[in-house]
Motif scaffolding. Structure first.
Motif, PDB file in Angstrom:
ATOM      1  N   PRO A 239      -4.684  23.356  -3.238  1.00  0.00           N
ATOM      2  CA  PRO A 239      -6.054  23.526  -2.728  1.00  0.00           C
ATOM      3  C   PRO A 239      -6.017  24.284  -1.405  1.00  0.00           C
ATOM      4  CG  PRO A 239      -5.582  21.197  -3.190  1.00  0.00           C
ATOM      5  CD  PRO A 239      -4.264  21.945  -3.205  1.00  0.00           C
ATOM      6  N   PRO A 240      -7.153  24.851  -0.999  1.00  0.00           N
ATOM      7  CA  PRO A 240      -7.155  25.595   0.279  1.00  0.00           C
ATOM      8  C   PRO A 240      -7.159  24.634   1.455  1.00  0.00           C
ATOM      9  CG  PRO A 240      -9.353  25.543  -0.679  1.00  0.00           C
ATOM     10  CD  PRO A 240      -8.453  24.870  -1.679  1.00  0.00           C
ATOM     11  N   PRO A 241      -6.417  24.939   2.512  1.00  0.00           N
ATOM     12  CA  PRO A 241      -6.535  24.128   3.732  1.00  0.00           C
ATOM     13  C   PRO A 241      -7.905  24.372   4.363  1.00  0.00           C
ATOM     14  CG  PRO A 241      -4.660  25.663   3.838  1.00  0.00           C
ATOM     15  CD  PRO A 241      -5.465  26.043   2.653  1.00  0.00           C
ATOM     16  N   PRO A 242      -8.349  23.462   5.246  1.00  0.00           N
ATOM     17  CA  PRO A 242      -9.664  23.634   5.882  1.00  0.00           C
ATOM     18  C   PRO A 242      -9.765  24.983   6.589  1.00  0.00           C
ATOM     19  CG  PRO A 242      -8.598  21.567   6.603  1.00  0.00           C
ATOM     20  CD  PRO A 242      -7.626  22.283   5.716  1.00  0.00           C
ATOM     21  N   GLY A 243     -10.882  25.667   6.401  1.00  0.00           N
ATOM     22  CA  GLY A 243     -11.124  26.924   7.126  1.00  0.00           C
ATOM     23  C   GLY A 243     -10.467  28.155   6.518  1.00  0.00           C
ATOM     24  N   TYR A 244      -9.616  27.950   5.524  1.00  0.00           N
ATOM     25  CA  TYR A 244      -8.832  29.073   4.971  1.00  0.00           C
ATOM     26  C   TYR A 244      -9.740  30.175   4.416  1.00  0.00           C
ATOM     27  CZ  TYR A 244      -5.630  31.507   1.734  1.00  0.00           C
ATOM     28  OH  TYR A 244      -4.912  32.446   1.060  1.00  0.00           O
ATOM     29  N   PHE A 245     -10.660  29.784   3.541  1.00  0.00           N
ATOM     30  CA  PHE A 245     -11.466  30.825   2.892  1.00  0.00           C
ATOM     31  C   PHE A 245     -12.451  31.496   3.864  1.00  0.00           C
ATOM     32  CE2 PHE A 245     -10.141  28.981  -1.279  1.00  0.00           C
ATOM     33  CZ  PHE A 245      -9.635  30.157  -1.796  1.00  0.00           C
ATOM     34  N   ASP A 246     -12.938  30.737   4.865  1.00  0.00           N
ATOM     35  CA  ASP A 246     -13.830  31.363   5.866  1.00  0.00           C
ATOM     36  C   ASP A 246     -13.080  32.483   6.587  1.00  0.00           C
ATOM     37  OD1 ASP A 246     -15.787  29.588   5.244  1.00  0.00           O
ATOM     38  OD2 ASP A 246     -15.334  28.215   6.916  1.00  0.00           O
ATOM     39  N   ARG A 247     -11.835  32.168   6.931  1.00  0.00           N
ATOM     40  CA  ARG A 247     -11.022  33.154   7.666  1.00  0.00           C
ATOM     41  C   ARG A 247     -10.703  34.362   6.755  1.00  0.00           C
ATOM     42  NH1 ARG A 247     -10.094  36.226  11.128  1.00  0.00           N
ATOM     43  NH2 ARG A 247      -7.997  36.738  11.788  1.00  0.00           N
ATOM     44  N   VAL A 248     -10.395  34.091   5.470  1.00  0.00           N
ATOM     45  CA  VAL A 248     -10.097  35.205   4.560  1.00  0.00           C
ATOM     46  C   VAL A 248     -11.340  36.090   4.417  1.00  0.00           C
ATOM     47  CG1 VAL A 248      -9.489  35.854   2.199  1.00  0.00           C
ATOM     48  CG2 VAL A 248      -8.336  33.915   3.273  1.00  0.00           C
ATOM     49  N   ARG A 249     -12.504  35.439   4.313  1.00  0.00           N
ATOM     50  CA  ARG A 249     -13.754  36.225   4.175  1.00  0.00           C
ATOM     51  C   ARG A 249     -13.940  37.145   5.389  1.00  0.00           C
ATOM     52  NH1 ARG A 249     -16.779  38.353   0.318  1.00  0.00           N
ATOM     53  NH2 ARG A 249     -16.103  40.058   1.636  1.00  0.00           N
ATOM     54  N   GLU A 250     -13.705  36.582   6.563  1.00  0.00           N
ATOM     55  CA  GLU A 250     -13.825  37.386   7.807  1.00  0.00           C
ATOM     56  C   GLU A 250     -12.879  38.583   7.776  1.00  0.00           C
ATOM     57  OE1 GLU A 250     -14.417  33.842  10.992  1.00  0.00           O
ATOM     58  OE2 GLU A 250     -12.718  35.199  11.381  1.00  0.00           O
ATOM     59  N   ILE A 251     -11.627  38.322   7.355  1.00  0.00           N
ATOM     60  CA  ILE A 251     -10.613  39.382   7.339  1.00  0.00           C
ATOM     61  C   ILE A 251     -11.020  40.471   6.343  1.00  0.00           C
ATOM     62  CG2 ILE A 251      -8.196  39.874   6.697  1.00  0.00           C
ATOM     63  CD1 ILE A 251      -7.593  36.950   7.751  1.00  0.00           C
ATOM     64  N   CYS A 252     -11.473  40.053   5.162  1.00  0.00           N
ATOM     65  CA  CYS A 252     -11.884  41.046   4.147  1.00  0.00           C
ATOM     66  C   CYS A 252     -13.030  41.901   4.682  1.00  0.00           C
ATOM     67  CB  CYS A 252     -12.293  40.340   2.851  1.00  0.00           C
ATOM     68  SG  CYS A 252     -10.891  39.673   1.957  1.00  0.00           S
ATOM     69  N   ASP A 253     -13.992  41.255   5.348  1.00  0.00           N
ATOM     70  CA  ASP A 253     -15.136  42.006   5.886  1.00  0.00           C
ATOM     71  C   ASP A 253     -14.683  42.972   6.985  1.00  0.00           C
ATOM     72  OD1 ASP A 253     -16.809  40.729   4.153  1.00  0.00           O
ATOM     73  OD2 ASP A 253     -17.521  39.241   5.604  1.00  0.00           O
TER      74      ASP A 253
END
Ligand SMILES: Cc1ncc(COP(=O)(O)O)c(C=O)c1O
Length: 461
Positions: A239-253
Motif C-alpha cells: 500500500p502507499p505510505p501516507p502522503g506518497y500519492f500527493d507528492r507524486v501528483r505534485e512531481i508529475c504536475d
C-alpha cells in the motif's frame, strides 16, 4: 463420481497435457501429476473435476469480484449476443459501449470522462503509453516517450507492457524490449531502506522524491508518464505510505509527466471503491482497468482518460492511431453493466469497507507463526510475507524459496482447498484477493487453511 465421468476426466487430463499450453507454467511439473482442472464455480467457491471444493481466495486471478455462477450476469451477455454479438468501435459506436463509458465516467474522479476500451490489462497499459506518446507529439513535445514504473511491479506481458513491467526475470528472454522503461523504488515499507525504516511518512516522501530524481536524471523533456498501482500487487501488496500519492501528483504536475494509475487489479471494489485512486485521494491523468470490470464473465479492459488528454485528438485531422478488433465487445460491455448492477444492488463496496478490518484482523492472527513476517494490504487485497527469521526479517535463499514455494506451498494450499498464490517475484509471499462477497466465515476458512499449511511448511525448512 460415476464411471462415465471418470473416463471423461481421464480423457480431459490427457488432452490437456497433449494440446493445451498453460500460461506462466512449468509444464514439466505435470509429468507425474494431474493438471488442476476447475470445472464449475458457485459464489466464493470453485469445484474441480472430482467435485472437490476450493475457496477462491484469489478471485481466479484478481478477477471474480461478484463471485462465481451468477446466471443473471451470464444472461445479460447471452441477451446481448442475440441482439448484436459484435460490431467494432472503429468509427462506429454501439449502445452498450456508450452506456458503459457513461457509467464509468460517472464513477471516475476529476475529469476522466473518456473511455478507450481494450480487451485486456496489458492492452490497456500499452494503449496508455501510445496515447501519451502521440499526445505529446500533437502538443509539441515529441521527445517525451519514457515511462517510469516501480521495481517488481507487474504491468502486463505484451512487448510494450513488458517494458513498463519491473520484473527482470520475465523480461530477459524477450529483450530487446521497446526502449524507455525506467525503474523507481516501490513502497515496500517492510523492506524500507534503513534511513527511513520505521517512519512511513519519511519513507513515502523518499520513495516519491525518487521519482523526481529519476525524471531529472532522464531529462524531464524525455519522460512521458509514470505508472503506479494504488496498491502494488507484485512483491506482495505494497500500500502507499501516507502522503506518497500527493507528492507524486505534485512531481508529475511540476514536470508535465502524465500519471497513470494502473488499476487492473485495484479498481472495481478490490479496495472498497470503484477506482483505487479514490481510496488514497489522488486524481491521475489516466486509469487503466480490466479484470473486475466484468468479474470475468467476459473479457474487457480499457483506460479512462482526462478531457485534457482527449482535447488535441478532437482537432482537425488528428486521430489516435490505435485500435483492437474485440475492444469494447458488445457482450463484454453488457456483462460489465450487469456486473456493476450487482455491485450496486448488493452494496459490494459497502461489504468490503465494513469487513476489511475483520479480514485484516483474521489474517493478523497468523503472526503467532514463526514463518509469518508481514501481513500487509488494504481492502480485500493482502500479501503475507514469509521469512526465515522474524526478528532479523531474514528472507529465504533462492534455493529455499524454490523448495518452499514450488516444492511445497503451492500444492499444499491447493490440496487443502484454498486457491491463493504463493509467489517469489520479490520476497516470498502468499497473495490473497477473495471475491468481494466474502464475509467472516470465509476469512476464518482462509486463516485456518493457511495456519495448517504454514505450520507444516515450517517443518520443511
Ligand atoms: C497491474 C496490472 N497491470 C496489467 C496487467 C495485465 O493484465 P492482462 O493479464 O489482462 O493483460 C495485470 C495483470 O495481472 C496487472 O496486475
Amino acid at each position: 463420481m460415476n464411471a462415465t465421468t471418470a473416463v471423461d476426466a481421464a480423457a480431459l487430463q490427457e488432452a490437456a497435457k497433449r494440446n493445451l499450453w498453460l500460461h506462466f507454467t512449468r509444464h514439466s511439473g505435470f509429468s507425474g501429476a494431474d493438471i488442476p482442472m476447475i470445472v464449475r464455480g458457485e459464489g466464493q467457491y470453485v469445484f474441480d473435476q472430482h467435485g472437490k471444493r476450493y475457496l477462491d481466495g484469489l478471485a481466479g486471478l484478481f478477477v471474480s469480484q461478484i463471485g462465481h455462477g451468477r446466471t443473471d450476469v451470464a444472461e445479460a451477455g447471452a441477451r446481448q449476443a442475440g441482439e448484436l454479438a459484435y460490431f467494432p468501435l472503429w468509427s462506429y459506436a454501439h449502445p452498450r459501449a456508450v452506456e458503459l463509458a457513461e457509467r464509468l465516467a460517472s464513477y471516475s474522479p476529476g475529469d476522466l470522462n473518456r473511455v478507450f476500451f481494450t480487451t485486456s490489462g496489458s492492452e490497456a497499459v500499452e494503449s496508455a503509453w501510445k496515447l501519451a506518446k502521440q499526445y505529446f507529439r500533437l502538443t509539441g513535445q515529441p521527445t517525451r516517450y519514457k515511462v517510469l514504473s516501480r521495481y517488481i511491479a507487474y504491468h502486463g506481458t505484451s512487448h510494450g507492457a513488458l517494458a513498463v513491467t519491473g520484473l527482470p526475470d520475465i523480461k530477459i528472454p524477450f529483450e530487446p524490449l521497446p526502449p524507455g522503461g525506467v525503474r523507481v523504488p516501490n513502497t515496500n515499507f517492510y523492506r524500507a531502506p534503513e534511513f527511513v525504516a520505521g517512519d512511513a511518512t519519511a519513507f513515502g516522501v523518499w520513495a516519491a522524491d525518487e521519482i523526481e530524481r529519476a525524471i531529472l536524471r532522464e531529462g524531464p523533456e524525455s519522460v512521458a508518464a509514470v505508472y503506479l498501482e494504488p496498491v502494488q500487487n507484485s512483491g506482495g501488496c505494497f500500500p502507499p505510505p501516507p502522503g506518497y500519492f500527493d507528492r507524486v501528483r505534485e512531481i508529475c504536475d511540476k514536470y508535465g509527466v502524465l500519471m497513470v494509475s494502473d488499476e487492473v487489479i485495484c479498481a472495481f471494489g478490490r479496495l472498497g471503491y470503484i477506482f483505487g485512486c479514490e481510496r488514497y485521494g489522488y486524481t491521475p491523468d489516466i486509469i487503466t482497468f480490466a479484470k473486475g470490470v466484468t468479474s470475468g464473465y467476459s473479457p474487457l479492459g480499457g483506460m479512462m482518460v482526462s478531457d485534457r488528454l482527449m482535447e488535441p485528438y478532437l482537432k482537425d485531422q488528428n486521430t489516435f492511431l490505435h485500435g483492437v478488433t474485440f475492444a469494447g465487445h458488445p457482450v463484454s460491455c453488457a456483462v460489465a453493466l450487469a456486473n456493476l448492477d450487482v455491485f450496486e444492488k448488493e452494496d459490494l463496496l459497502g461489504n468490503v469497507r465494513t469487513n476489511e478490518g475483520a479480514f485484516r484482523a483474521t489474517l493478523e492472527k497468523l503472526y503467532d507463526l514463526p514463518i509469518v513476517g508481514d501481513v500487509r494490504g488494504d481492502g480485500y487485497f493482502y500479501g503475507i510475507e514469509m521469512v526465515k527469521d522474524k526478528a532479523t526479517r531474514e528472507t529465504f535463499s533462492d534455493e529455499e524459496s524454490e523448495r518452499l514455494l514450488r516444492g511445497f506451498l503451492s500444492h499444499a494450499l491447493f490440496d487443502a482447498g484454498l486457491i491463493c498464490r504463493a509467489d517469489d517475484r520479490g520476497d516470498p509471499v502468499i497473495q490473497l484477493s477473495p471475491p468481494l462477497t466474502c464475509t467472516q466465515e470465509h476469512f476464518d476458512e482462509i486463516e485456518q487453511i493457511l495456519r495448517e499449511v504454514l505450520t507444516e511448511a515450517w517443518t520443511h525448512i
